[in-house]
Scaffold this motif. Structure first.
Motif, mmCIF file in Angstrom:
data_model
loop_
_atom_site.group_PDB
_atom_site.id
_atom_site.type_symbol
_atom_site.label_atom_id
_atom_site.label_comp_id
_atom_site.label_asym_id
_atom_site.label_seq_id
_atom_site.Cartn_x
_atom_site.Cartn_y
_atom_site.Cartn_z
ATOM 1 N N GLY A 261 35.224 3.721 -27.574
ATOM 2 C CA GLY A 261 35.794 3.459 -28.882
ATOM 3 C C GLY A 261 36.997 2.531 -28.879
ATOM 4 N N GLN A 262 37.315 1.918 -27.750
ATOM 5 C CA GLN A 262 38.453 1.009 -27.681
ATOM 6 C C GLN A 262 38.136 -0.166 -26.756
ATOM 7 O OE1 GLN A 262 40.957 4.302 -26.343
ATOM 8 N NE2 GLN A 262 41.246 3.264 -24.358
ATOM 9 N N PHE A 263 39.036 -1.152 -26.762
ATOM 10 C CA PHE A 263 38.790 -2.361 -25.964
ATOM 11 C C PHE A 263 38.865 -2.052 -24.473
ATOM 12 C CE2 PHE A 263 40.534 -6.219 -23.842
ATOM 13 C CZ PHE A 263 39.424 -7.034 -24.009
ATOM 14 N N LEU A 264 39.971 -1.477 -24.034
ATOM 15 C CA LEU A 264 40.125 -1.049 -22.648
ATOM 16 C C LEU A 264 39.638 0.382 -22.506
ATOM 17 C CD1 LEU A 264 43.616 -2.396 -21.495
ATOM 18 C CD2 LEU A 264 41.432 -2.833 -20.379
ATOM 19 N N PRO A 265 38.983 0.711 -21.416
ATOM 20 C CA PRO A 265 38.564 2.102 -21.224
ATOM 21 C C PRO A 265 39.781 2.997 -20.998
ATOM 22 C CG PRO A 265 38.227 0.840 -19.219
ATOM 23 C CD PRO A 265 38.622 -0.153 -20.271
ATOM 24 N N PRO A 266 39.697 4.267 -21.324
ATOM 25 C CA PRO A 266 40.828 5.176 -21.086
ATOM 26 C C PRO A 266 41.170 5.264 -19.592
ATOM 27 C CG PRO A 266 39.199 6.168 -22.553
ATOM 28 C CD PRO A 266 38.573 4.936 -22.011
ATOM 29 N N ASP A 267 42.459 5.370 -19.312
ATOM 30 C CA ASP A 267 42.951 5.544 -17.934
ATOM 31 C C ASP A 267 42.403 4.496 -16.963
ATOM 32 O OD1 ASP A 267 44.384 7.852 -18.661
ATOM 33 O OD2 ASP A 267 42.553 9.056 -18.463
ATOM 34 N N PRO A 268 42.611 3.203 -17.243
ATOM 35 C CA PRO A 268 42.076 2.176 -16.349
ATOM 36 C C PRO A 268 42.756 2.131 -14.991
ATOM 37 C CG PRO A 268 43.489 1.184 -18.000
ATOM 38 C CD PRO A 268 43.347 2.623 -18.382
ATOM 39 N N MET A 269 43.942 2.730 -14.851
ATOM 40 C CA MET A 269 44.669 2.704 -13.579
ATOM 41 C C MET A 269 44.999 4.118 -13.114
ATOM 42 S SD MET A 269 44.746 -0.552 -13.040
ATOM 43 C CE MET A 269 45.856 -0.668 -11.653
ATOM 44 N N MET A 270 44.026 5.009 -13.205
ATOM 45 C CA MET A 270 44.295 6.419 -12.920
ATOM 46 C C MET A 270 44.313 6.734 -11.420
ATOM 47 S SD MET A 270 40.674 8.157 -14.041
ATOM 48 C CE MET A 270 39.114 7.654 -13.285
ATOM 49 N N LEU A 271 43.782 5.851 -10.574
ATOM 50 C CA LEU A 271 43.703 6.121 -9.150
ATOM 51 C C LEU A 271 44.904 5.552 -8.400
ATOM 52 C CD1 LEU A 271 39.914 5.372 -8.484
ATOM 53 C CD2 LEU A 271 40.984 7.557 -9.025
ATOM 54 N N GLU A 272 45.264 6.190 -7.317
ATOM 55 C CA GLU A 272 46.337 5.724 -6.435
ATOM 56 C C GLU A 272 45.802 5.539 -5.025
ATOM 57 O OE1 GLU A 272 49.310 4.872 -7.260
ATOM 58 O OE2 GLU A 272 49.354 5.564 -9.344
ATOM 59 N N PRO A 273 46.205 4.448 -4.364
ATOM 60 C CA PRO A 273 46.988 3.319 -4.850
ATOM 61 C C PRO A 273 46.229 2.491 -5.884
ATOM 62 C CG PRO A 273 46.153 2.879 -2.655
ATOM 63 C CD PRO A 273 45.797 4.293 -2.952
ATOM 64 N N ALA A 274 46.940 1.610 -6.551
ATOM 65 C CA ALA A 274 46.400 0.900 -7.709
ATOM 66 C C ALA A 274 45.158 0.077 -7.392
ATOM 67 C CB ALA A 274 47.496 0.002 -8.311
#
Length: 377
Positions: A261-274
């Motif tokens: 429902g949005q342009f960017l998906p939710p939590d695009p940088m949720m993993l570590e390391p980036a």
């Protein structure tokens, strides 16, 4: 009194070197037609290999064989004890323990045959290459300058086998439930490189060497440069598509043109390391694949418009066919997303990627070696 010179004898003597020269030219030409047919067979086998590889991935069968035995591995399990031994090995890897612990021996057989078939097809390709190459070499039928090119195909094929095992080994230990996506992308990418070389050589052998030398003088340098960029751009998108397949990212968001429902998906940088997000985050990887597809489409439209102005109608037509294929691939890509990457749809998407890549390469070839045409065009 000296004998008078005979004009006809002199003419006959002067013609002898021309006959010898013709024989030398034929020797240099080699068995171009037969080698081209052999390469066509290799081309078809590699295309089938890519399709079977896609099905192996879609059926989650890639880790069913946990050892690499290039020679003895050609024989499948022949009795119940052999099957149980293979199943026992599979039960030791994370994929079975975490994801497939429900499997029975019969369930295991269904995924084993996909991976075995994939590897067996690789052996067949290697055998076909070896028989053809060494056969033509022994008969001295390889045209001048072509031995290294044909040897390159075999060398890349051997490297592909090693990379295939490097890919599989990434999912046998640790916490991985599938093969590493970047290794899958490397494996698929090299398959396209091999296919590209074979296709280019088929196109070259389809015309005589002297014709290619003459055609090169009429090379459309601008379209050739654009075609080269187009080919590499499409190749990049194929690699990103392999990353999508490697982590099943195609099923993570099934709405379009938005993602969740949005342009960017939710939590695009949720993993570590980036950096892991660009390889392992399903939402971000699918987003990158989508955005690259839009950019590739825009670049393709620009090339198509410029190609319509080409003086050579065959070259222009080759670019048009490649552009149509790419547009079809974009539409099919969107349908693959909204259908949650159903097996038959995803496989068709992969096969059309092969066709599109080869057609772009063909358009590039025609820009480099335009087909002669009349003054009226």
């Amino acid at each position: 009194m000296s004998e008078k010179r005979k004009l006809f004898v002199e003419v006959q003597t002067d013609q002898r070197p021309q006959i010898a020269t013709g024989a030398i030219d034929r020797a240099k030409r080699g068995a171009r037609g037969a080698i081209r047919v052999w390469l066509m067979l290799l081309f078809a086998l590699v295309v089938v290999m890519i399709a079977v590889g896609g099905l192996t991935r879609l059926t989650d069968s890639g880790l069913s064989i946990t050892e690499w035995k290039p020679l003895t591995g050609a024989m499948p399990p022949m009795n119940a004890a052999d099957w149980q031994a293979e199943f026992d090995k599979y039960q030791q890897i994370p994929e079975f323990k975490v994801q497939n612990a429900w499997m029975t021996l019969e369930d295991f057989k269904s995924i084993y045959w996909w991976e075995w078939g994939h590897r067996q097809l690789g052996r067949v390709i290697g055998l076909v290459w070896a028989l053809g190459f060494f056969g033509f070499l022994a008969l001295r039928k390889i045209p001048t300058g072509w031995t290294g090119r044909l040897l390159l195909i075999g060398g890349l094929g051997g490297l592909q086998g090693a990379i295939g095992w490097w890919m599989v080994s990434s999912g046998l230990t640790g916490t991985m439930l599938d093969v590493a996506s970047y290794r899958l992308a490397t494996h698929l990418g090299l398959a396209f490189v091999i296919l590209g070389f074979i296709a280019w050589y088929i196109l070259m052998l389809g015309r005589e060497e002297r014709d290619l030398m003459q055609a090169r003088r009429s090379k459309d340098a601008k379209l050739f440069s654009l075609g080269t960029g187009w080919m590499h751009f499409a190749f990049l998108q194929i690699l990103i598509g392999a990353l999508v397949a490697g982590i099943d990212a195609g099923r993570s968001y099934t709405d379009w043109p938005t993602m969740g429902g949005q342009f960017l998906p939710p939590d695009p940088m949720m993993l570590e390391p980036a950096w892991r997000n660009f390889l392992e985050n399903p939402g971000l990887v699918q987003f990158i694949h989508r955005m690259t597809g839009y950019l590739l489409l825009g670049f393709s439209i620009m090339i198509f418009v410029k190609s319509r102005k080409a003086a050579n109608r065959v070259t222009s037509g080759a670019f048009m066919v490649a552009f149509i294929a790419l547009c079809g691939q974009v539409v099919l890509g969107i349908y693959t997303v909204i259908s949650a990457a159903q097996m038959h749809v995803a496989l068709t998407h992969q096969i059309l990627a092969v066709a599109t890549f080869v057609l772009i390469l063909r358009a590039r070839f025609h820009a480099a070696y335009p087909v002669p045409q009349s003054v009226r065009g």
